[in-house]
Write an enzyme that holds these catalytic residues in place. Structure first.
Site, PDB file in Angstrom:
ATOM      1  N   GLU A 112      89.354 -33.734  21.516  1.00 22.35           N
ATOM      2  CA  GLU A 112      89.022 -33.041  20.264  1.00 22.35           C
ATOM      3  C   GLU A 112      90.220 -33.242  19.353  1.00 22.35           C
ATOM      4  OE1 GLU A 112      89.207 -30.943  17.334  1.00 22.35           O
ATOM      5  OE2 GLU A 112      89.484 -29.189  18.626  1.00 22.35           O
ATOM      6  N   CYS A 117      92.016 -27.965  12.594  1.00 21.09           N
ATOM      7  CA  CYS A 117      91.541 -29.350  12.637  1.00 21.09           C
ATOM      8  C   CYS A 117      90.249 -29.543  11.861  1.00 21.09           C
ATOM      9  CB  CYS A 117      91.379 -29.817  14.080  1.00 21.09           C
ATOM     10  SG  CYS A 117      90.248 -28.799  15.055  1.00 21.09           S
TER      11      CYS A 117
END
Length: 291
Positions: free
Chosen positions: A57, A91
């Site tokens: 991720e 993110c």
């Protein structure tokens, strides 16, 4: 408090060399990593050497598409709130804001006004909206990218400096750039700070083209009052998540990215399946102990 059996959870704090040894260890069946795309590429390369299972991720440069029917003030308030969460160190943050050319200036002004309301300071103070970034090298990176943005012709509309009265700590004002070229440094690279880049588009199709023109594909959002159009646009955006009228995420659903934003998913059923492997056993007859 969770009472886990001994050995279920082990925490090692170490530098890169020790971390890489863990990734290389054949006794570790599965690697799951959350972090930068650069680190993810390194981990993926090591895993490839021993064909290790890996979930990544990674970074994002997520797009928010503001369609012409949506109120500029409402869009600005939503984006400003999400952009300052954890000082922009998220993110999935919506950092590329794509709007019709004729509404660009109005949106930049509205975002600047919203950021002017943000109170920056001690994160332990209940009256503060946004604290510092994590460390000095992160602040230095943000400042360097802001300088590049100005040098490459983007319009610095708000922020970009150390907040007045905060001479100690890794503080930066929430920042808005206008007239950002999607091929510029600040548009291509994850800044990981409270910085928004507003990009003018010639048409709705151009908005989709700009949104997809990125090595990343983690998150995105479509701001419109029309659910059917939100669905239509969401189908055309290449990102792991598409929100409607806000930055949206939930651990109940699969989360992860397309392209260089990662491999695999976290959360939901899709997040559990990669930790399992199917094993097939073929016998002549059922074992006696099996009822």
């Amino acid at each position: 408090m969770a009472h886990l059996p001994a050995g279920v959870l082990n925490i090692i704090t170490a530098e890169r060399e020790v971390s890489e040894e863990l990734v290389r260890d054949p006794g570790i069946d599965k690697i799951s990593f959350t972090g930068s795309t650069a680190a993810g590429r390194r981990i993926a390369g090591i895993c490839a050497e021993r064909v290790a299972r890996v979930n990544l991720e990674l970074g994002g440069k997520s797009a928010a598409l503001i369609l012409d029917d949506y109120d500029i003030g409402s869009a600005a308030a939503s984006l400003a709130e999400s952009a300052t969460e954890l000082t922009g160190q998220v993110c999935s943050a919506l950092t590329r804001v794509i709007v019709s050319k004729h509404r660009h200036d109005e949106l930049v002004e509205a975002l600047s006004a919203e950021f002017a309301k943000v109170r920056v300071g001690d994160p332990f103070d209940a009256n503060i909206d946004m604290g510092p970034v994590a460390m000095k090298r992160q602040l230095d990176k943000i400042r360097g990218l802001l300088d590049q943005g100005r040098d490459e012709g983007a319009q610095l509309a708000a922020g970009g400096r150390r907040p007045a009265g905060l001479d100690v700590g890794w503080f930066i004002e929430p920042t808005v750039f206008g007239n950002v070229d999607n091929h510029s440094t600040i548009a291509r690279n994850e800044i990981f700070g409270p910085v928004l880049s507003v990009m003018p588009a010639q048409s709705e199709q151009d908005q989709i083209t700009i949104a997809n023109d990125s090595i990343y594909g983690l998150n995105s959002a479509v701001f419109t009052n029309d659910e059917d159009r939100a669905w239509e646009f969401a189908r055309q955006i290449r990102s792991g998540t598409v929100g409607h009228n806000a930055h949206r995420n939930s651990h109940a659903f699969a989360f992860g990215g397309f392209k260089q934003s990662g491999i695999g998913r976290e959360g939901g059923t899709e997040g559990l399946i990669p930790f399992l492997e199917t094993k097939t056993v073929l016998l002549d007859a059922k074992p006696a102990h099996v009822k």
